[in-house]
Structures are given as C-alpha cells and as structure tokens.
Scaffold this active site. Structure first.
Site, PDB file in Angstrom:
ATOM      1  N   SER A   8       0.855  -1.196   0.000  1.00  0.00           N
ATOM      2  CA  SER A   8       0.000   0.000   0.000  1.00  0.00           C
ATOM      3  C   SER A   8       0.886   1.239   0.000  1.00  0.00           C
ATOM      4  CB  SER A   8      -0.866   0.003   1.259  1.00  0.00           C
ATOM      5  OG  SER A   8      -1.313   1.323   1.511  1.00  0.00           O
ATOM      6  N   HIS A  32      -1.365  -1.740  -4.077  1.00  0.00           N
ATOM      7  CA  HIS A  32      -2.624  -1.513  -3.365  1.00  0.00           C
ATOM      8  C   HIS A  32      -2.864  -0.013  -3.238  1.00  0.00           C
ATOM      9  CE1 HIS A  32      -5.763  -2.681  -0.436  1.00  0.00           C
ATOM     10  NE2 HIS A  32      -5.370  -1.636   0.276  1.00  0.00           N
ATOM     11  N   ASP A  34      -5.129   2.878  -1.861  1.00  0.00           N
ATOM     12  CA  ASP A  34      -6.169   3.207  -0.878  1.00  0.00           C
ATOM     13  C   ASP A  34      -6.849   4.511  -1.260  1.00  0.00           C
ATOM     14  OD1 ASP A  34      -6.006   1.111   1.157  1.00  0.00           O
ATOM     15  OD2 ASP A  34      -3.955   1.823   1.421  1.00  0.00           O
ATOM     16  N   MET A  36      -9.616   7.160  -0.333  1.00  0.00           N
ATOM     17  CA  MET A  36     -10.426   7.604   0.815  1.00  0.00           C
ATOM     18  C   MET A  36     -11.021   8.969   0.496  1.00  0.00           C
ATOM     19  SD  MET A  36      -7.912   6.634   3.963  1.00  0.00           S
ATOM     20  CE  MET A  36      -7.017   5.062   4.002  1.00  0.00           C
ATOM     21  N   HIS A  65      -8.601  -0.151  -3.544  1.00  0.00           N
ATOM     22  CA  HIS A  65      -9.397  -0.385  -2.331  1.00  0.00           C
ATOM     23  C   HIS A  65     -10.185   0.890  -2.071  1.00  0.00           C
ATOM     24  CE1 HIS A  65      -9.258  -1.051   2.356  1.00  0.00           C
ATOM     25  NE2 HIS A  65     -10.479  -1.146   1.870  1.00  0.00           N
ATOM     26  N   MET A  67     -12.477   3.182  -0.193  1.00  0.00           N
ATOM     27  CA  MET A  67     -13.090   3.536   1.095  1.00  0.00           C
ATOM     28  C   MET A  67     -13.818   4.851   0.867  1.00  0.00           C
ATOM     29  SD  MET A  67      -9.818   2.380   3.351  1.00  0.00           S
ATOM     30  CE  MET A  67      -8.775   2.470   1.905  1.00  0.00           C
ATOM     31  N   MET A 136     -10.599  -6.683   6.851  1.00  0.00           N
ATOM     32  CA  MET A 136      -9.802  -5.599   7.432  1.00  0.00           C
ATOM     33  C   MET A 136      -9.282  -6.029   8.808  1.00  0.00           C
ATOM     34  SD  MET A 136      -9.697  -3.138   5.211  1.00  0.00           S
ATOM     35  CE  MET A 136      -8.787  -1.983   6.250  1.00  0.00           C
ATOM     36  N   ASP A 172      -5.660  -6.666   5.406  1.00  0.00           N
ATOM     37  CA  ASP A 172      -5.164  -5.302   5.232  1.00  0.00           C
ATOM     38  C   ASP A 172      -5.185  -4.598   6.581  1.00  0.00           C
ATOM     39  OD1 ASP A 172      -4.560  -2.726   4.392  1.00  0.00           O
ATOM     40  OD2 ASP A 172      -6.383  -2.468   3.191  1.00  0.00           O
TER      41      ASP A 172
HETATM   42  C1  DX5 Z   1      -6.177   1.329   5.944  1.00  0.00           C
HETATM   43  C2  DX5 Z   1      -5.718   0.949   4.556  1.00  0.00           C
HETATM   44  C3  DX5 Z   1      -4.521   0.082   4.530  1.00  0.00           C
HETATM   45  C4  DX5 Z   1      -3.305   0.700   5.151  1.00  0.00           C
HETATM   46  C5  DX5 Z   1      -2.320  -0.352   5.470  1.00  0.00           C
HETATM   47  O1  DX5 Z   1      -7.411   1.928   5.866  1.00  0.00           O
HETATM   48  O2  DX5 Z   1      -6.736   0.267   3.869  1.00  0.00           O
HETATM   49  O3  DX5 Z   1      -4.247  -0.367   3.213  1.00  0.00           O
HETATM   50  O4  DX5 Z   1      -2.697   1.603   4.298  1.00  0.00           O
HETATM   51  O5  DX5 Z   1      -1.260   0.264   6.115  1.00  0.00           O
HETATM   52  P1  DX5 Z   1      -0.460  -0.501   7.262  1.00  0.00           P
HETATM   53  O6  DX5 Z   1       0.170  -1.679   6.597  1.00  0.00           O
HETATM   54  O7  DX5 Z   1       0.516   0.525   7.727  1.00  0.00           O
HETATM   55  O8  DX5 Z   1      -1.449  -0.885   8.298  1.00  0.00           O
HETATM   56 ZN    ZN Z   2      -6.212  -0.769   1.998  1.00  0.00          ZN
END
Ligand code: DX5
Ligand code: ZN
Length: 217
Positions: A8, A32, A34, A36, A65, A67, A136, A172
């Site tokens: 990520s 990956h 993320d 948001m 991913h 969110m 998660m 994750d």
């Molecule tokens: C959290 C994300 C993860 C996060 C993982 O909401 O979906 O992908 O970036 O980061 P680490 O590995 O630092 O927990």
């Molecule tokens: Zn993620």
C-alpha cells in the site's frame, strides 16, 4: 497455494509517488491503492482523476481499495480506468451484488471488503460474485495501526466459505514481519503492507522478506 504481496502506498511519499512505486514494482504482485473520500473514512487520499492517473501509469497491476461513500456509482469507473482489481466496502454499498457484477463486466476482479465490526456470514451468499474477500485487520482510514489478531477467526471462517473456489483472501492493516504468518495460518493468501514496507530502509527487501514468511509451508 499461491500468495500475493500487495504494498500500500498510503505511507509512501506522495510528492514522489512514481519513484516510490518503482522501488517496489519488480518484487510486488499488485500495487494496493487506498482511495479515501473523507466521508466513508475520516481521511482523504485521492479523487477519481488523481487515482486514475496513478492506475494509468503504474508499472504493475493496481488493486484499488475504495473507502468511499459513493461507491456504487464510482466502482465501475475505477475498473474502467484500468484497475486489475476493485474492492468495495459492504458497509458503503447499497447494491453490492450489482456493483460487484459491474466491476467484473468492466474487466476487473471484484473485491468485497468488510470492516472489523462487520460479520462475514452476512455476505457469504455473494461468494459467486466475488473474486477477493478483504478482511480488514484495522479500522479503515489510516496506515500504521496495530494488527487486530482477533480478526483471525473471521479470516478462517471466510476461508471455509470460499471452499475450493479460486477466490483470493486478503488481509489489510498492520501486516508486518511479526504478523504475516499469523494471517497466513488463519487462511489469508493476499497481504497488504503499507508502513512495514515504506517505513523500511529498503522497501523491496522488506517485500521479499514478507513474501518468504507468507510462502513458508
Ligand atoms: C487502511 C488501509 C490500509 C493501510 C495499510 O485503511 O486500507 O491499506 O494503508 O497500512 P499498514 O500496513 O501501515 O497498516
Ligand atoms: Zn487498503
């Protein structure tokens, strides 16, 4: 069983993202991403245009991913933009099955993510529309949180729902050299790692070390 390491970039340096991605590309299965929106989670990363530009220029396949609250409308666009895989949150979607099918019809793998407080059993009947379940292991929103080992029961139950179907099982949140084997033993085969990789002095070497632990018999 094949395994995948999907770093990520949430904890990478966003001001030099291309270089950051190039540091791990040759040793990683997917990137990956993320996404948001500061609505579904209290943090913002990229809007669609920014994400589409990363997806379009990534040297390796992208695992998006999402969110985001507006997921039923936007998920097919993330697939259309070239994501190899698009994961939606069960908690954000009001038409999960049709959104999973729309992702597939745009040529991407369909992913279904569930937060720590959500049960997997509720979503077991979607199994034939899912190419990857994401369990998660932290509350979504931020990198660098502590791995929730209490989710391992849920990972194991998801593995039995999957049975012998070729569905990936991703974890994750908080995956590191200390936790990846616990997740593998519970049945995960696809591992997101953010801060463990990008806070390390040698991100590519960290991906290799994680892979060695996840691959061990
Ligand atoms: C959290 C994300 C993860 C996060 C993982 O909401 O979906 O992908 O970036 O980061 P680490 O590995 O630092 O927990
Ligand atoms: Zn993620």
């Amino acid at each position: 069983m094949g395994i995948r390491i999907t770093p990520s970039i949430l904890n990478a340096d966003f001001s030099r993202l291309d270089q950051e991605i190039n540091r791990i590309a040759s040793v990683s299965d997917l990137l990956h991403l993320d996404v948001m929106d500061n609505i579904f989670v209290p943090n913002f990363t990229f809007d669609f245009d920014q994400a589409a530009s990363i997806i379009g220029s990534s040297p390796i396949p992208v695992d998006s991913h999402l969110m985001i609250a507006d997921v039923d409308r936007l998920a097919p666009a993330y697939a259309h933009a070239g994501s190899a895989s698009v994961t939606i949150h069960a908690e954000a979607s009001s038409s999960i099955r049709s959104t999973l099918r729309a992702i597939r019809s745009e040529g991407a793998r369909s992913g279904l993510a569930i937060k720590p407080g959500t049960s997997i059993e509720e979503y077991a009947d979607l199994v034939d529309d899912v190419d990857m379940y994401l369990i998660m292991t932290v509350e979504p929103g931020f990198g660098g949180q502590k791995f929730m080992s209490t989710m391992m029961d849920k990972v194991a139950r998801t593995r039995s729902i999957i049975g012998d179907r070729p569905i990936w099982l991703q974890v994750d949140g908080g995956i590191s050299l200390e936790t990846i084997e616990i997740a593998r033993e519970a049945g995960a085969d696809t591992f997101v790692a953010g801060s463990a990789v990008f806070n390390s002095a040698d991100p590519a070497d960290m991906v290799e070390q994680l892979r060695a632990l996840a691959d061990a018999k």
